[in-house]
Design an enzyme around this catalytic site. Sequence first.
Site, PDB file in Angstrom:
ATOM      1  N   GLU A 252     -10.585  45.720  15.210  1.00 53.12           N
ATOM      2  CA  GLU A 252     -10.601  47.078  15.763  1.00 53.12           C
ATOM      3  C   GLU A 252      -9.652  47.130  16.952  1.00 53.12           C
ATOM      4  O   GLU A 252      -9.613  46.207  17.765  1.00 53.12           O
ATOM      5  CB  GLU A 252     -12.015  47.460  16.202  1.00 53.12           C
ATOM      6  N   GLU A 257     -10.427  54.939  24.943  1.00 51.33           N
ATOM      7  CA  GLU A 257     -11.832  55.342  24.955  1.00 51.33           C
ATOM      8  C   GLU A 257     -12.167  55.856  26.345  1.00 51.33           C
ATOM      9  O   GLU A 257     -11.654  55.345  27.359  1.00 51.33           O
ATOM     10  CB  GLU A 257     -12.746  54.157  24.628  1.00 51.33           C
TER      11      GLU A 257
END
Length: 369
Positions: A252, A257
């Site tokens: 990932e 974020e």
Amino acid sequence: MIKKMLYVLNIGLWLLLSCSGGSDDVSPPDTPKDIIPTNLTVTVDVLGTDTNNPNGDGSGVITVSIHADNADSYGFKVESQQEVKNTTGVFEYTFTEGGTHEYVITAFAYSSTGNEISTFKKVTVYVASNDLQLVWSDEFDTDGAPNASKWGYDIGNGCPDICGWGNGEKQYYTNRSDNVKVENGMLKIIAKKEDYQGSEYTSARLLTKDKYEFTYGRVDVRAKLPSGQGTWPAIWMLGANIDEVGWPECGEIDIMEHWGHNATVVSSATHTLSCSGGCENTKVGETVVTDYASEFHVYSLVWNEDQLQFLIDGDLKYTYNPATKNVTTWPYNKSQFLILNVALGGSWFTIDPNFSEVVMEIDYVKVYQ
């Protein structure tokens, strides 16, 4: 006798003339006085600078204008490079080093008598990588639903396989226009409080899985983020082999974020077999961005066979480059797909009880190789 008197008179006249000059120093009429330049000003214009591109359009071109009173020629140099001179005071220069860098510009002004003054100015310039070509993009120019040939959706709350999407999230993902649409040149992902399919919140998660998957390149996403306790917007990627090997073996890459409860911090991260989720040495780069919700920023990933570099507005913020690259530390030699979403809540933070609705706006997504 007469000759002697004339001699005395001549001596006296000579002494009188000598004394009459006093102590004043009279310069010869053909000696020029020093001319000193004054009021030196320097203006630096970076080509293509605007609110969206504060450090230029990536061409690296600057124009420098120098002026001073009493000057008849000018000089210009970058850092410790050789000085360039002309009589106009206007210079053009092109930077070639990729990325965003700060440089010192030194300006000189010269007079006709050879006297000079100088000053310096700092300038920040962005230069786009010249060896990459745009291979895939969506600039969201057509109002309505996102382009179905480019984007698919995750639908639901993750159940029964991974309820809460593995993080205790509270939203139910949909593909309704209430939660996702293209409007006025922007992709809008809308997270809201509403009762829907047994959940109290809805949002959207778009992905390019099975539509566009790639290995290596640069990803640029220009976005303005939502704010508020409980919001969790993300721009990220997963290995295209996730259905075969599972997570985190697929790898990932979290390009961006943001958690509303940690308002000014934007995060980048990697998740692998060697380190995923909440492990003590999770590979995370954090950057303070105070205007994340009021201004657009370009969140980028530069991915090659050696490392992952995470950038904001062209500035390098974090690099993942493990010394040992194997199946546990480096799953990033296989294709990945893009994901855009806004989650709400998590197993380690709550949602503001007064929350009603937020929007993440995305101007474009571009992939270069």
